[in-house]
Scaffold this motif. Structure first.
Motif, PDB file in Angstrom:
ATOM      1  N   ILE A   7      26.406  43.144  33.752  1.00  0.00           N
ATOM      2  CA  ILE A   7      27.472  42.217  32.988  1.00  0.00           C
ATOM      3  C   ILE A   7      26.645  41.384  32.044  1.00  0.00           C
ATOM      4  N   VAL A   8      25.452  41.110  31.976  1.00  0.00           N
ATOM      5  CA  VAL A   8      24.869  40.318  30.883  1.00  0.00           C
ATOM      6  C   VAL A   8      24.763  41.302  29.643  1.00  0.00           C
ATOM      7  N   ASP A   9      24.586  42.696  29.887  1.00  0.00           N
ATOM      8  CA  ASP A   9      24.583  43.673  28.772  1.00  0.00           C
ATOM      9  C   ASP A   9      25.834  43.782  28.194  1.00  0.00           C
ATOM     10  N   PHE A  10      26.891  43.789  29.069  1.00  0.00           N
ATOM     11  CA  PHE A  10      28.264  43.697  28.417  1.00  0.00           C
ATOM     12  C   PHE A  10      28.595  42.529  27.690  1.00  0.00           C
ATOM     13  N   MET A  11      28.209  41.293  28.293  1.00  0.00           N
ATOM     14  CA  MET A  11      28.654  40.090  27.446  1.00  0.00           C
ATOM     15  C   MET A  11      27.730  40.172  26.162  1.00  0.00           C
ATOM     16  N   GLU A  12      26.531  40.514  26.098  1.00  0.00           N
ATOM     17  CA  GLU A  12      25.628  40.365  24.873  1.00  0.00           C
ATOM     18  C   GLU A  12      26.113  41.596  23.849  1.00  0.00           C
ATOM     19  N   ASN A  13      26.434  42.830  24.411  1.00  0.00           N
ATOM     20  CA  ASN A  13      26.536  44.052  23.384  1.00  0.00           C
ATOM     21  C   ASN A  13      28.043  44.583  23.356  1.00  0.00           C
ATOM     22  N   ALA A  14      28.832  44.268  24.142  1.00  0.00           N
ATOM     23  CA  ALA A  14      30.060  45.040  24.247  1.00  0.00           C
ATOM     24  C   ALA A  14      31.016  44.297  23.043  1.00  0.00           C
ATOM     25  N   ILE A  15      31.927  45.361  22.884  1.00  0.00           N
ATOM     26  CA  ILE A  15      33.091  44.937  21.850  1.00  0.00           C
ATOM     27  C   ILE A  15      34.338  44.768  22.720  1.00  0.00           C
ATOM     28  N   PRO A  16      34.691  43.345  22.781  1.00  0.00           N
ATOM     29  CA  PRO A  16      35.890  43.197  23.579  1.00  0.00           C
ATOM     30  C   PRO A  16      37.374  44.042  23.061  1.00  0.00           C
ATOM     31  N   GLN A  17      37.789  44.554  24.216  1.00  0.00           N
ATOM     32  CA  GLN A  17      39.254  45.087  24.029  1.00  0.00           C
ATOM     33  C   GLN A  17      40.146  44.567  24.584  1.00  0.00           C
ATOM     34  N   SER A  18      41.381  44.749  24.056  1.00  0.00           N
ATOM     35  CA  SER A  18      42.826  44.224  24.845  1.00  0.00           C
ATOM     36  C   SER A  18      42.916  44.844  26.165  1.00  0.00           C
ATOM     37  N   VAL A  19      43.218  43.989  26.910  1.00  0.00           N
ATOM     38  CA  VAL A  19      43.749  44.722  28.329  1.00  0.00           C
ATOM     39  C   VAL A  19      45.225  45.125  28.117  1.00  0.00           C
ATOM     40  N   VAL A  20      45.598  46.484  28.385  1.00  0.00           N
ATOM     41  CA  VAL A  20      47.138  46.875  28.425  1.00  0.00           C
ATOM     42  C   VAL A  20      48.054  46.004  29.159  1.00  0.00           C
ATOM     43  N   ASN A  21      47.623  45.871  30.428  1.00  0.00           N
ATOM     44  CA  ASN A  21      48.579  44.928  31.190  1.00  0.00           C
ATOM     45  C   ASN A  21      47.863  43.816  31.875  1.00  0.00           C
ATOM     46  N   LEU A  22      47.724  42.865  31.192  1.00  0.00           N
ATOM     47  CA  LEU A  22      46.840  41.505  31.563  1.00  0.00           C
ATOM     48  C   LEU A  22      47.367  41.150  32.734  1.00  0.00           C
ATOM     49  N   ASN A  23      48.537  40.624  32.932  1.00  0.00           N
ATOM     50  CA  ASN A  23      48.983  40.260  34.207  1.00  0.00           C
ATOM     51  C   ASN A  23      48.601  41.062  35.438  1.00  0.00           C
ATOM     52  N   GLU A  24      48.847  42.549  35.382  1.00  0.00           N
ATOM     53  CA  GLU A  24      48.466  43.273  36.446  1.00  0.00           C
ATOM     54  C   GLU A  24      46.904  43.096  36.697  1.00  0.00           C
ATOM     55  N   GLU A  25      46.175  43.270  35.786  1.00  0.00           N
ATOM     56  CA  GLU A  25      44.643  43.269  35.876  1.00  0.00           C
ATOM     57  C   GLU A  25      44.118  41.724  36.380  1.00  0.00           C
ATOM     58  N   VAL A  26      44.750  40.945  36.013  1.00  0.00           N
ATOM     59  CA  VAL A  26      44.485  39.360  36.646  1.00  0.00           C
ATOM     60  C   VAL A  26      44.883  39.421  38.037  1.00  0.00           C
ATOM     61  N   LYS A  27      45.998  39.998  38.469  1.00  0.00           N
ATOM     62  CA  LYS A  27      46.365  40.073  39.808  1.00  0.00           C
ATOM     63  C   LYS A  27      45.422  40.905  40.519  1.00  0.00           C
ATOM     64  N   GLN A  28      44.915  41.979  40.257  1.00  0.00           N
ATOM     65  CA  GLN A  28      44.010  42.878  40.986  1.00  0.00           C
ATOM     66  C   GLN A  28      42.790  42.188  41.078  1.00  0.00           C
ATOM     67  N   LEU A  29      42.277  41.386  39.999  1.00  0.00           N
ATOM     68  CA  LEU A  29      41.018  40.855  40.041  1.00  0.00           C
ATOM     69  C   LEU A  29      41.045  39.620  41.081  1.00  0.00           C
ATOM     70  N   LYS A  30      42.221  38.960  41.220  1.00  0.00           N
ATOM     71  CA  LYS A  30      42.345  37.962  41.988  1.00  0.00           C
ATOM     72  C   LYS A  30      41.999  38.632  43.444  1.00  0.00           C
ATOM     73  N   VAL A  31      42.891  39.666  43.904  1.00  0.00           N
ATOM     74  CA  VAL A  31      42.968  40.290  44.974  1.00  0.00           C
ATOM     75  C   VAL A  31      41.473  40.647  45.355  1.00  0.00           C
ATOM     76  N   SER A  32      40.769  41.164  44.602  1.00  0.00           N
ATOM     77  CA  SER A  32      39.495  41.657  44.545  1.00  0.00           C
ATOM     78  C   SER A  32      38.355  40.496  45.010  1.00  0.00           C
ATOM     79  N   VAL A  33      38.795  39.111  44.569  1.00  0.00           N
ATOM     80  CA  VAL A  33      37.934  38.063  44.614  1.00  0.00           C
ATOM     81  C   VAL A  33      38.156  37.706  46.191  1.00  0.00           C
ATOM     82  N   LYS A  34      39.538  37.483  46.688  1.00  0.00           N
ATOM     83  CA  LYS A  34      39.847  37.052  47.711  1.00  0.00           C
ATOM     84  C   LYS A  34      39.316  37.901  48.822  1.00  0.00           C
ATOM     85  N   VAL A  35      39.432  39.354  48.789  1.00  0.00           N
ATOM     86  CA  VAL A  35      38.699  40.087  49.607  1.00  0.00           C
ATOM     87  C   VAL A  35      37.081  39.696  49.780  1.00  0.00           C
TER      88      VAL A  35
END
Length: 84
Positions: A7-35
């Motif tokens: 995560i640290v490496d990504f934050m420091e070195n990665a080039i941000p890219q747009s997410v194709v379906n942001l709403n779906e990605e957020v939904k999946q992340l919320k489910v993952s966190v809840k689980v």
């Protein structure tokens, strides 16, 4: 942990890219966190018999299983919502 370093490496070195379906990605992340945050781990715990009986009586009054009541009490204590 390797995951934290990733995560640290990504934050420091990665080039941000747009997410194709942001709403779906957020939904999946919320489910993952809840689980991940709702997983329960069974434990063995020794209590005084009289304390257990009192907890069971209170659980009946509240209409919940006594294990749920014990977990709730511990959670409230850890979060500082119960007198220490």
């Amino acid at each position: 942990h390797d995951e934290e370093l990733e995560i640290v490496d990504f934050m420091e070195n990665a080039i941000p890219q747009s997410v194709v379906n942001l709403n779906e990605e957020v939904k999946q992340l919320k489910v993952s966190v809840k689980v991940k945050t709702s997983k329960r781990k069974p434990i063995n715990l020794r209590l005084l018999e009289s304390d257990l009986e009192s907890i069971k009586t209170e659980a009946i009054r509240e209409g919940i299983p006594y294990q749920t009541l014990i977990g709730s009490i511990l959670h409230k204590y850890i979060k500082g919502n119960l007198a220490r």
